[in-house]
Motif scaffolding. Structure first.
Motif, PDB file in Angstrom:
ATOM      1  N   ASN A 165       0.819  -1.223   0.000  1.00 57.31           N
ATOM      2  CA  ASN A 165       0.000   0.000   0.000  1.00 57.31           C
ATOM      3  C   ASN A 165       0.850   1.269   0.000  1.00 57.31           C
ATOM      4  O   ASN A 165       0.415   2.310  -0.502  1.00 57.31           O
ATOM      5  N   ALA A 166       2.062   1.170   0.554  1.00 54.84           N
ATOM      6  CA  ALA A 166       2.945   2.342   0.620  1.00 54.84           C
ATOM      7  C   ALA A 166       3.755   2.536  -0.659  1.00 54.84           C
ATOM      8  O   ALA A 166       4.441   3.543  -0.808  1.00 54.84           O
ATOM      9  N   GLY A 167       3.700   1.564  -1.584  1.00 55.22           N
ATOM     10  CA  GLY A 167       4.473   1.668  -2.815  1.00 55.22           C
ATOM     11  C   GLY A 167       5.858   1.070  -2.727  1.00 55.22           C
ATOM     12  O   GLY A 167       6.716   1.329  -3.575  1.00 55.22           O
ATOM     13  N   VAL A 168       6.075   0.248  -1.720  1.00 58.17           N
ATOM     14  CA  VAL A 168       7.379  -0.410  -1.535  1.00 58.17           C
ATOM     15  C   VAL A 168       7.488  -1.595  -2.488  1.00 58.17           C
ATOM     16  O   VAL A 168       6.532  -2.358  -2.641  1.00 58.17           O
ATOM     17  N   PHE A 169       8.643  -1.765  -3.115  1.00 54.31           N
ATOM     18  CA  PHE A 169       8.812  -2.878  -4.064  1.00 54.31           C
ATOM     19  C   PHE A 169      10.134  -3.619  -3.906  1.00 54.31           C
ATOM     20  O   PHE A 169      10.457  -4.512  -4.680  1.00 54.31           O
ATOM     21  N   GLY A 170      10.925  -3.248  -2.922  1.00 58.91           N
ATOM     22  CA  GLY A 170      12.215  -3.909  -2.711  1.00 58.91           C
ATOM     23  C   GLY A 170      12.685  -3.656  -1.290  1.00 58.91           C
ATOM     24  O   GLY A 170      11.951  -3.122  -0.463  1.00 58.91           O
ATOM     25  N   ALA A 171      13.926  -4.024  -1.027  1.00 54.84           N
ATOM     26  CA  ALA A 171      14.473  -3.841   0.320  1.00 54.84           C
ATOM     27  C   ALA A 171      15.986  -3.618   0.233  1.00 54.84           C
ATOM     28  O   ALA A 171      16.636  -4.225  -0.624  1.00 54.84           O
ATOM     29  N   PRO A 172      16.492  -2.743   1.095  1.00 52.95           N
ATOM     30  CA  PRO A 172      15.786  -1.966   2.110  1.00 52.95           C
ATOM     31  C   PRO A 172      15.053  -0.769   1.498  1.00 52.95           C
ATOM     32  O   PRO A 172      15.476  -0.227   0.481  1.00 52.95           O
ATOM     33  N   PHE A 173      13.962  -0.400   2.128  1.00 51.18           N
ATOM     34  CA  PHE A 173      13.113   0.691   1.637  1.00 51.18           C
ATOM     35  C   PHE A 173      12.752   1.566   2.825  1.00 51.18           C
ATOM     36  O   PHE A 173      12.325   1.075   3.863  1.00 51.18           O
ATOM     37  N   TYR A 174      12.944   2.865   2.654  1.00 51.89           N
ATOM     38  CA  TYR A 174      12.747   3.832   3.732  1.00 51.89           C
ATOM     39  C   TYR A 174      11.633   4.796   3.328  1.00 51.89           C
ATOM     40  O   TYR A 174      11.734   5.460   2.289  1.00 51.89           O
ATOM     41  N   VAL A 175      10.568   4.866   4.138  1.00 54.27           N
ATOM     42  CA  VAL A 175       9.410   5.704   3.816  1.00 54.27           C
ATOM     43  C   VAL A 175       9.173   6.680   4.961  1.00 54.27           C
ATOM     44  O   VAL A 175       8.866   6.276   6.090  1.00 54.27           O
TER      45      VAL A 175
END
Length: 199
Positions: A165-175
């Motif tokens: 839902n936040a638009g994350v598609f990989g890692a690491p990901f910082y929002v």
């Protein structure tokens, strides 16, 4: 106070290569963090990605060059072909979630210890004893591997949905709570600059 959601997987070499830079940045800027371990193998197909084993050979060849480069740049050890990878990421993820809820220890240190166990120490983080060792070293009760399982499983599943839902598609990901998003440990400098108001 600004807030950051940190989405990652305990299997990611790039999360490992972030080291403690995130913790240093948020401490410098007074930013609170929620650590959100997730099932990266479930995230990939939902966001247009593919597990490493399913990627085109050209992507795998580039990864084989890029990881050692990034490790050298960061001055960190890295075993490019760890003995226990991939492995069941749930037990270590549940422990991180339980530790975050319990408080009282070094959560960033726990995450780094678990990642180091995979990418340097050739340990299997699916084993309770390995996770308990990491918990103890970071100042947490090692019994969290058992007491936090139910809550950990629920939050672990929720983290995946939150990521999608936040638009994350990989890692690491910082929002960040201002909507700014940064993907990859090589974007931590940009995160720092953004929090400084320079980017």
């Amino acid at each position: 106070m600004a807030h950051l959601d940190y989405y990652f997987t305990v299997l990611s070499p790039y999360a490992y290569l972030a080291g403690n830079r995130l913790e240093e940045i948020v401490a410098r800027h007074g930013v609170s963090v929620t650590y959100k371990p997730l099932d990266i193998m479930a995230l990939f197909p939902r966001t247009g990605g593919a597990a490493p084993k399913d990627r085109h050979p050209s992507r795998l060849a580039y990864r084989a060059q890029e990881l050692p480069r990034q490790a050298k740049k960061a001055g960190m050890e890295l075993n490019f072909k760890p003995a226990h990878w991939p492995t069941n990421q749930a037990p270590a993820s549940y422990a991180i979630i339980a530790a975050q809820k319990a408080g009282g220890g070094d959560l960033g240190g726990l995450v780094q210890s678990i990642l180091r166990a995979v990418w340097v120490e050739d340990k299997d983080i699916a084993e309770d004893a390995v996770v308990q060792e990491c918990l103890t070293a970071a100042g947490f009760d090692p019994s969290l591997t058992f007491s936090g399982m139910l809550t950990g499983a629920e939050i672990y599943a929720a983290n995946l949905e939150d990521a999608v839902n936040a638009g994350v598609f990989g890692a690491p990901f910082y929002v960040l709570d201002d909507g700014a998003m940064f993907w990859g440990q090589d974007r931590l400098e940009d995160l720092d600059l953004h929090l400084s108001g320079k980017l």
